[in-house]
Design an enzyme around this catalytic site. Structure first.
Site, short mmCIF file in Angstrom:
data_model
loop_
_atom_site.label_atom_id
_atom_site.label_comp_id
_atom_site.label_asym_id
_atom_site.label_seq_id
_atom_site.Cartn_x
_atom_site.Cartn_y
_atom_site.Cartn_z
N PRO A 196 0.86 -1.20 0.00
CA PRO A 196 0.00 0.00 0.00
C PRO A 196 0.89 1.25 0.00
CG PRO A 196 0.05 -0.98 2.19
CD PRO A 196 0.85 -1.89 1.30
N ASP A 243 6.02 2.45 2.10
CA ASP A 243 5.10 1.35 2.43
C ASP A 243 4.31 1.75 3.66
OD1 ASP A 243 3.85 -0.99 3.18
OD2 ASP A 243 5.58 -2.28 2.76
N HIS A 244 3.00 1.98 3.45
CA HIS A 244 2.18 2.51 4.54
C HIS A 244 1.93 1.48 5.65
CE1 HIS A 244 0.02 5.56 6.44
NE2 HIS A 244 -0.89 5.87 5.54
N ARG A 245 2.30 0.23 5.42
CA ARG A 245 2.18 -0.77 6.49
C ARG A 245 3.22 -0.52 7.58
NH1 ARG A 245 3.09 -6.18 3.32
NH2 ARG A 245 4.78 -4.84 2.57
N VAL A 264 5.33 2.50 7.62
CA VAL A 264 5.58 3.93 7.84
C VAL A 264 4.26 4.68 7.78
CG1 VAL A 264 6.82 5.97 7.01
CG2 VAL A 264 7.83 3.70 6.72
#
Length: 533
Positions: A328, A505-507, A509
């Protein structure tokens, strides 16, 4: 007959690697280089070749066992050595005359094995080109073969000048460090060879010493014969698992491995045309609920040419698809004021040229990114494969995307936070040249914490770079700098502004981490004195 052991060779420092397939059985006669077991790490599988010939008397591992370097795999009777030893004594007695012995020694010392040198710990690397043939004369440094890993191709040079006597490999073979490529007669051997020939003819042991190499191929078809008699299939557990997953009847697939063994590529090659016919045009996104793209006959619109993608480009496409589907990704944009940086860089050009360095803006950006990773360690992490943990790294290695004729390669600058600007500039230029020349080793493209992709030379105001998952969670895109009017509180003044695109990577950060990282990065690029704080 002497019993000898075959052990696991250097496998790049990996420990506790699983045995997923055993390619031989007790009683088989091995030739040197035959595949004996297949190991699999979390990133790759590798075949382990026999480093000596002989008959297998015991197998010391089972499928599922964990092994490391020097673990014992097999015990073999070294028939070739045992047969040659007793025959050497009778020959030595009549050959007392020093005239006959001398040419044999010259010939023996003149022929050397050409072997694969250290290639950064890579195992099972494919040969994609053979640049010489038996009878060719080569100089030291001349290219012998070209190898290609998942990320780069490399030439293997001759270590000495001489004449190619024979080649032991062919295109498509998988080799590792120490694998014999062929035999080279050095310049001294080429002169002495005619004299040595009669001595070998009179001293009968030469043909007998070759005997084990003749017997090995005769014993090789044995497993294939068993397959025909029992109706069984010669394949390892990993291949059988893949066949079960794809619903393939292995009895209908032809094996291309040693002694007719089925390999994963055989299963894939069998399935591919079936899937294409069933879907009338599959795509990388086929499955997972993603509609397949239609097949287009472009030739009806005009003349076309279909060119196969290189291995590197195909692997890059697969990696980008995996990243797009699994990560994501969020991209944040900002402009960094590099007016003062460029003024300082231009003032240092003379000093840089004097010491033989090329000081571009990239070393400054690498230095600033390294400082940002130390200041905001939330970006210096990786997602753990368990999906529930995050790996925090205590080192700062930065990848630099390089455009090459073979595709995009990313060499890694190690410990970038501990190096000065000139040192960074020299290392970046050296790695970029090796990438374009196809001489990067796998080790030089591994271990990155963060990547910088610069398109400034090509132009553009911004782009959304792809995160290199799973090893990294961030990447910085650098576009073309432009002079822009900037309000200083009283008036607009011209400033040199550099567009930056930070994908993450929004998982791993969150937005606030990214905001702090980008704010710090922009401030350091805008004022290099902050690196001293």
């Amino acid at each position: 007959m002497a019993i000898q052991t075959i052990k696991v060779p250097d496998i790049g420092g990996a420990e506790g690697v699983e045995v997923i397939e055993i390619s031989v059985k007790v009683g088989d006669v091995l030739a040197e280089g035959d595949s004996i077991v297949v190991l699999e790490t979390d990133k790759a599988s590798m075949e382990i070749p026999a480093d000596k010939a002989g008959k297998i008397v015991a197998i010391k591992v089972n499928v599922g066992d964990k092994v490391s370097q020097d673990s014992i795999l097999l015990e073999v009777e070294a028939e070739g050595e045992a047969a040659a030893a007793p025959q050497a004594a009778p020959v030595a007695a009549p050959a007392a005359a020093p005239v006959a012995a001398a040419p044999a020694q010259v010939a023996a010392s003149a022929e050397i094995n050409m072997v694969v040198p250290d290639i950064g710990g890579a195992e099972g690397v494919e040969i994609i080109e053979i640049a010489v043939k038996a009878g060719d004369e080569v100089a030291a440094g001349d290219s012998l073969v070209v190898l290609e890993t998942d990320k780069a191709s490399m030439e293997i040079p001759a270590e000495a000048a001489g004449k190619i006597v024979s080649l032991a490999v062919k295109v498509g073979d998988k080799v590792s460090q120490g694998t014999v490529i062929g035999v080279l007669a050095t310049l001294g051997g080429a002169v002495a060879a005619p004299v040595a020939a009669p001595a070998k003819t009179e001293a009968a042991p030469a043909p007998k010493a070759e005997a084990p190499k003749v017997e090995a191929p005769k014993a090789a078809p044995a497993p294939a014969a068993e397959v025909e008699q029992t109706g069984d299939v010669y394949a390892g557990p990993a291949v059988r698992k893949l066949a079960r997953q794809l619903g393939v009847d292995m009895g209908k697939v032809s094996g291309t491995g040693p002694r007719g063994r089925l390999q994963k590529d055989d299963i894939r090659a069998y399935v591919k045309p079936i899937v294409q016919a069933a879907q009338s045009g599959a795509s990388l996104g086929g499955g997972s609920g993603i509609p397949a793209l239609p097949v287009i006959d472009y030739s009806k619109f005009g003349e076309i040419e279909i060119v196969k993608m290189s291995k590197i480009k195909k692997l890059t496409a697969e990696a980008m698809t995996r990243s797009w589907l699994n990560v994501p990704r969020i991209t944040q944009f900002d402009d960094a004021d590099i007016t003062d940086l460029e003024a300082f860089r231009n003032s240092m050009k003379a000093e840089a040229e004097k010491r033989g360095s090329k000081l571009t803006p990239l070393p400054f950006i690498v230095k600033a990114v390294a400082a940002a990773l130390v200041a905001e360690p939330s970006f210096n992490v990786s997602m753990h494969q368990d999906g529930e943990s995050i790996v925090h790294k205590k080192f700062v290695h930065i990848g630099i995307a390089v455009d090459t004729p073979n595709g995009l390669l990313v060499p890694v600058v190690r410990n970038a936070d501990k190096k000065g600007l000139f040192e960074l500039a020299d290392e970046i230029n050296m790695l970029a040249k090796k990438a374009r020349d196809g001489k990067l080793t796998p080790a030089e493209m591994q271990g990155g914490c963060f990547t910088i992709s610069s398109l400034g030379a090509m132009g553009g105001n911004g782009f959304t770079p792809m995160v290199s998952a799973p090893t990294e969670v961030g990447i910085l895109g650098v576009s073309r700098a432009q002079m822009k009017p900037v309000w200083n509180g009283k008036e607009f003044i011209p400033r040199n502004m550099l567009p930056l695109s930070l994908s993450y990577d929004h998982r791993a950060v969150n937005g606030s981490d990214a905001g702090r990282f980008m704010t710090y990065l922009v401030s350091v690029i805008g004022d290099l004195r902050r690196l001293l704080l």
